[in-house]
Enzyme design. Structure first.
Site, PDB file in Angstrom:
ATOM      1  N   THR A 141       0.746  -1.308   0.025  1.00 23.99           N
ATOM      2  CA  THR A 141      -0.073  -0.034  -0.025  1.00 23.99           C
ATOM      3  C   THR A 141       0.905   1.277   0.041  1.00 23.99           C
ATOM      4  O   THR A 141       1.894   1.388   0.529  1.00 23.99           O
ATOM      5  CB  THR A 141      -0.857  -0.052   1.357  1.00 23.99           C
ATOM      6  OG1 THR A 141      -1.548   1.130   1.443  1.00 23.99           O
ATOM      7  CG2 THR A 141      -0.197  -0.533   2.596  1.00 23.99           C
ATOM      8  N   ASP A 142       0.191   2.451  -0.425  1.00 20.38           N
ATOM      9  CA  ASP A 142       0.959   3.668  -0.422  1.00 20.38           C
ATOM     10  C   ASP A 142       1.148   4.211   0.838  1.00 20.38           C
ATOM     11  O   ASP A 142       1.983   5.093   1.148  1.00 20.38           O
ATOM     12  CB  ASP A 142       0.474   4.793  -1.248  1.00 20.38           C
ATOM     13  CG  ASP A 142      -1.135   4.997  -1.212  1.00 20.38           C
ATOM     14  OD1 ASP A 142      -1.789   4.457  -0.107  1.00 20.38           O
ATOM     15  OD2 ASP A 142      -1.630   5.914  -1.926  1.00 20.38           O
ATOM     16  N   GLU A 143       0.440   3.481   1.972  1.00 17.87           N
ATOM     17  CA  GLU A 143       0.466   3.905   3.254  1.00 17.87           C
ATOM     18  C   GLU A 143       1.650   3.796   3.720  1.00 17.87           C
ATOM     19  O   GLU A 143       2.048   4.386   4.836  1.00 17.87           O
ATOM     20  CB  GLU A 143      -0.720   3.367   4.103  1.00 17.87           C
ATOM     21  CG  GLU A 143      -2.135   3.807   3.546  1.00 17.87           C
ATOM     22  CD  GLU A 143      -3.285   3.613   4.312  1.00 17.87           C
ATOM     23  OE1 GLU A 143      -3.237   3.608   5.671  1.00 17.87           O
ATOM     24  OE2 GLU A 143      -4.388   3.196   3.917  1.00 17.87           O
ATOM     25  N   TYR A 158      -1.612  -0.469  11.265  1.00 20.60           N
ATOM     26  CA  TYR A 158      -1.737  -1.084   9.853  1.00 20.60           C
ATOM     27  C   TYR A 158      -0.630  -0.797   8.756  1.00 20.60           C
ATOM     28  O   TYR A 158       0.063  -1.676   8.285  1.00 20.60           O
ATOM     29  CB  TYR A 158      -3.157  -0.569   9.337  1.00 20.60           C
ATOM     30  CG  TYR A 158      -3.079  -0.968   7.712  1.00 20.60           C
ATOM     31  CD1 TYR A 158      -3.314  -1.971   7.379  1.00 20.60           C
ATOM     32  CD2 TYR A 158      -3.075   0.147   6.998  1.00 20.60           C
ATOM     33  CE1 TYR A 158      -3.370  -2.430   6.005  1.00 20.60           C
ATOM     34  CE2 TYR A 158      -3.252  -0.110   5.443  1.00 20.60           C
ATOM     35  CZ  TYR A 158      -3.231  -1.494   4.856  1.00 20.60           C
ATOM     36  OH  TYR A 158      -3.366  -1.735   3.716  1.00 20.60           O
TER      37      TYR A 158
HETATM   38  P1  NAD Z   1      -9.813  -7.174   2.854  1.00 20.38           P
HETATM   39  O1  NAD Z   1      -9.808  -6.883   4.423  1.00 20.38           O
HETATM   40  O2  NAD Z   1     -11.099  -6.916   2.206  1.00 20.38           O
HETATM   41  O3  NAD Z   1      -9.603  -8.639   2.409  1.00 20.38           O
HETATM   42  C1  NAD Z   1      -8.526  -9.446   3.048  1.00 20.38           C
HETATM   43  C2  NAD Z   1      -8.662 -10.635   3.011  1.00 20.38           C
HETATM   44  O4  NAD Z   1      -7.566 -11.546   3.837  1.00 20.38           O
HETATM   45  C3  NAD Z   1     -10.051 -11.403   3.616  1.00 20.38           C
HETATM   46  O5  NAD Z   1     -10.675 -12.358   2.388  1.00 20.38           O
HETATM   47  C4  NAD Z   1      -9.501 -12.219   4.680  1.00 20.38           C
HETATM   48  O6  NAD Z   1     -10.320 -13.315   5.011  1.00 20.38           O
HETATM   49  C5  NAD Z   1      -8.033 -12.437   4.335  1.00 20.38           C
HETATM   50  N1  NAD Z   1      -7.266 -12.998   5.638  1.00 20.38           N
HETATM   51  C6  NAD Z   1      -7.032 -11.927   6.773  1.00 20.38           C
HETATM   52  N2  NAD Z   1      -6.231 -12.574   7.340  1.00 20.38           N
HETATM   53  C7  NAD Z   1      -5.770 -13.638   7.018  1.00 20.38           C
HETATM   54  C8  NAD Z   1      -4.779 -14.876   7.319  1.00 20.38           C
HETATM   55  N3  NAD Z   1      -4.587 -14.886   8.163  1.00 20.38           N
HETATM   56  N4  NAD Z   1      -4.800 -15.989   6.439  1.00 20.38           N
HETATM   57  C9  NAD Z   1      -5.422 -16.019   5.095  1.00 20.38           C
HETATM   58  N5  NAD Z   1      -6.256 -14.959   4.824  1.00 20.38           N
HETATM   59  C10 NAD Z   1      -6.496 -13.793   5.491  1.00 20.38           C
HETATM   60  O7  NAD Z   1      -8.669  -6.262   2.321  1.00 20.38           O
HETATM   61  P2  NAD Z   1      -8.588  -5.522   0.742  1.00 20.38           P
HETATM   62  O8  NAD Z   1      -8.898  -4.290   0.770  1.00 20.38           O
HETATM   63  O9  NAD Z   1      -8.900  -6.684  -0.246  1.00 20.38           O
HETATM   64  O10 NAD Z   1      -6.856  -5.536   0.866  1.00 20.38           O
HETATM   65  C11 NAD Z   1      -6.061  -6.837  -0.021  1.00 20.38           C
HETATM   66  C12 NAD Z   1      -4.625  -6.220   0.114  1.00 20.38           C
HETATM   67  O11 NAD Z   1      -4.499  -5.028  -0.446  1.00 20.38           O
HETATM   68  C13 NAD Z   1      -4.119  -5.973   1.516  1.00 20.38           C
HETATM   69  O12 NAD Z   1      -2.915  -6.609   1.605  1.00 20.38           O
HETATM   70  C14 NAD Z   1      -4.110  -4.414   1.640  1.00 20.38           C
HETATM   71  O13 NAD Z   1      -2.830  -4.172   2.713  1.00 20.38           O
HETATM   72  C15 NAD Z   1      -3.707  -4.178   0.160  1.00 20.38           C
HETATM   73  N6  NAD Z   1      -4.055  -2.888  -0.266  1.00 20.38           N
HETATM   74  C16 NAD Z   1      -5.404  -2.325  -0.189  1.00 20.38           C
HETATM   75  C17 NAD Z   1      -6.014  -1.357  -0.597  1.00 20.38           C
HETATM   76  C18 NAD Z   1      -7.246  -0.695  -0.329  1.00 20.38           C
HETATM   77  O14 NAD Z   1      -7.826   0.520  -0.721  1.00 20.38           O
HETATM   78  N7  NAD Z   1      -8.386  -1.447   0.145  1.00 20.38           N
HETATM   79  C19 NAD Z   1      -5.027  -0.458  -1.094  1.00 20.38           C
HETATM   80  C20 NAD Z   1      -3.641  -0.692  -1.300  1.00 20.38           C
HETATM   81  C21 NAD Z   1      -3.504  -2.001  -0.727  1.00 20.38           C
HETATM   82  P1  TYD Z   2     -10.563   4.223   4.686  1.00 15.34           P
HETATM   83  O1  TYD Z   2     -11.658   3.741   3.583  1.00 15.34           O
HETATM   84  O2  TYD Z   2     -10.706   3.560   5.992  1.00 15.34           O
HETATM   85  O3  TYD Z   2      -9.256   4.058   4.074  1.00 15.34           O
HETATM   86  P2  TYD Z   2      -7.663   4.528   4.514  1.00 15.34           P
HETATM   87  O4  TYD Z   2      -7.846   4.930   6.054  1.00 15.34           O
HETATM   88  O5  TYD Z   2      -6.792   3.212   4.381  1.00 15.34           O
HETATM   89  O6  TYD Z   2      -7.414   5.508   3.604  1.00 15.34           O
HETATM   90  O7  TYD Z   2     -10.756   5.825   4.852  1.00 15.34           O
HETATM   91  C1  TYD Z   2     -10.527   6.787   3.845  1.00 15.34           C
HETATM   92  C2  TYD Z   2     -10.943   7.723   4.157  1.00 15.34           C
HETATM   93  O8  TYD Z   2     -12.114   8.185   4.729  1.00 15.34           O
HETATM   94  C3  TYD Z   2      -9.679   8.326   5.449  1.00 15.34           C
HETATM   95  O9  TYD Z   2      -9.327   9.590   5.267  1.00 15.34           O
HETATM   96  C4  TYD Z   2     -10.666   8.285   6.504  1.00 15.34           C
HETATM   97  C5  TYD Z   2     -11.877   8.693   6.115  1.00 15.34           C
HETATM   98  N1  TYD Z   2     -13.229   7.863   6.770  1.00 15.34           N
HETATM   99  C6  TYD Z   2     -14.018   8.829   7.235  1.00 15.34           C
HETATM  100  O10 TYD Z   2     -14.096  10.335   7.254  1.00 15.34           O
HETATM  101  N2  TYD Z   2     -15.309   8.179   7.887  1.00 15.34           N
HETATM  102  C7  TYD Z   2     -15.386   7.100   8.006  1.00 15.34           C
HETATM  103  O11 TYD Z   2     -16.248   6.590   8.697  1.00 15.34           O
HETATM  104  C8  TYD Z   2     -14.255   6.136   7.245  1.00 15.34           C
HETATM  105  C9  TYD Z   2     -14.322   4.736   7.546  1.00 15.34           C
HETATM  106  C10 TYD Z   2     -13.331   6.803   6.878  1.00 15.34           C
END
Ligand code: NAD
Ligand code: TYD
Length: 342
Positions: free
Chosen positions: A125-127, A153
């Site tokens: 992630t970019d975080e 995280y």
């Molecule tokens: P999500 O929380 O929707 O899904 C995570 C999945 O991982 C779930 O299906 C969960 O059951 C599974 N999981 C959790 N712990 C586990 C374990 N110990 N063993 C096996 N499976 C397990 O997450 P997401 O939003 O789909 O993100 C997927 C990946 O992408 C993550 O690594 C996250 O850090 C990365 N990512 C997410 C975003 C975003 O915007 N959502 C952006 C950049 C990177």
């Molecule tokens: P989120 O979807 O949790 O992603 P991330 O924190 O990984 O960027 O949140 C996106 C942005 O929205 C973040 O700045 C926090 C804000 N946010 C709210 O303002 N209210 C909410 O209820 C949630 C879940 C997030």
């Protein structure tokens, strides 16, 4: 090829499973997922009909289990999506983030070393770069930006990234990493900003905006993230990090107002609530490297992507209502355990 996709019952992993099954029907996908609260097997119902898809329930941090799976499947590629992914939950309870995101990554890479693979790809992630100030719109995250995390995280994801790069340098494990900005699209768990706001607006419930809603995120449609990962894991250089993002910066308030306008709901639903501790101000990706090296470009503009996403949530009410009611957690029991399949 045999490809293990971990975390494939989650948001991005499931989108990736469908992307791969369509784009590379010759490959076999083995999805390994622990089905935590964020994993939803209903999402993979269509994939289960494909003979080139297998679902396995298990924890990436369970060494014996992971080794047995590798022994059985001999994967060519492992793509690791499995993670605890919600910043607010990491503030409540950091421990599981370290266990899954760091230790789980280690176990997967140890299995890759033991059984041999062509590529281990880490979805990051970019975080991991921390945040940028609001008053410097000229600044972007590049792959050279120092790691400087804010939340448990992002720290756990950064720890995993460092370990991945160490396994490359020390053990010559063929790894790659993508660091992507915020995703949105179908199957997004309704605890994250966009699906949370859509589901609450539809129910005419208050929309909780943290602080003043000024924080900026760089939104990418999930399919564009999938295409980037697919390219990097097959064609990207080993040992390299690639940033993924599409210059789609929006303040949280802009996003929430767009959702309200599309749904024809009043802005009076917006409620300002106490800010998230340590809240990152702005994320913004410079995707020059992946563009120049691999020709990747995002295909979906935010205005089109958010429209498609809202339509998806309107057409798939039962998917997110099952989640809000908790029913999806009985699905594995009903479809697998009760039928003697697991
Ligand atoms: P999500 O929380 O929707 O899904 C995570 C999945 O991982 C779930 O299906 C969960 O059951 C599974 N999981 C959790 N712990 C586990 C374990 N110990 N063993 C096996 N499976 C397990 O997450 P997401 O939003 O789909 O993100 C997927 C990946 O992408 C993550 O690594 C996250 O850090 C990365 N990512 C997410 C975003 C975003 O915007 N959502 C952006 C950049 C990177
Ligand atoms: P989120 O979807 O949790 O992603 P991330 O924190 O990984 O960027 O949140 C996106 C942005 O929205 C973040 O700045 C926090 C804000 N946010 C709210 O303002 N209210 C909410 O209820 C949630 C879940 C997030």
């Amino acid at each position: 090829m045999n490809i293990i996709v971990t975390g494939g019952a989650g948001f991005i992993g499931a989108n990736f499973v469908y992307y791969e099954l369509e784009k590379h029907p010759e490959d076999r996908i083995i999805c390994l997922d622990a089905l935590t609260y964020a994993g939803n097997l209903e999402t993979l119902e269509e994939a289960m009909k494909n003979p080139n898809f297998r679902f396995v329930k298990g924890d990436i941090a369970d060494r014996d289990f992971v080794y047995n799976l590798f022994k059985e499947e001999h994967p060519d590629i492992v793509v690791n999506f499995a993670a605890e992914s919600h910043v607010d939950r990491s503030i409540e309870n950091p421990e599981i983030f370290l266990k899954t995101n760091i230790m789980g990554t280690q176990v997967l890479m140890d299995a890759c070393r033991k059984y041999g693979i062509k590529r281990y790809h880490q979805v990051s992630t970019d975080e991991v770069y921390g945040d940028l100030p609001l008053d410097r719109p000229d600044l972007f995250f590049t792959e050279e930006t120092p790691i400087h995390t804010s939340s448990p995280y992002s720290s756990s994801k950064a720890g995993a990234d460092l370990l991945v790069l160490a396994y490359y340098r020390t053990f010559k494990l063929p790894v790659s990493i993508t660091r992507c900005s915020n995703n949105y699209g179908p199957y997004h768990f309704p605890e994250k900003l966009i699906p949370l706001m859509i589901s609450r607006a539809l129910a005419d419930e208050p929309l909780p905006v943290y602080g003043k809603g000024e924080n900026v995120r760089d939104w990418l449609y999930v399919k564009d993230h999938c295409s980037a990962i697919d390219l990097v894991m097959r064609k990207g250089r080993v040992g390299e990090v690639y940033n993924v993002g599409g210059h789609n910066e929006r303040t949280n308030l802009e996003v929430v107002k767009t959702i309200l306008a599309q749904l024809g709901k009043p802005e009076s639903l917006i409620t300002y609530v106490t800010d998230r501790p340590g809240h990152d101000m702005r994320y913004a990706i410079d995707p020059t490297k992946i563009h120049t090296e691999l020709g990747w470009l995002p295909e979906t503009k935010f205005d089109d992507g958010i429209k498609a996403t809202i339509e998806w949530y309107l057409e798939n009410e039962s998917w997110w209502k099952n989640i809000l009611s908790g029913d999806y957690q009985n699905y594995f029991q009903k479809m697998y355990v009760d039928k003697g399949r697991a």
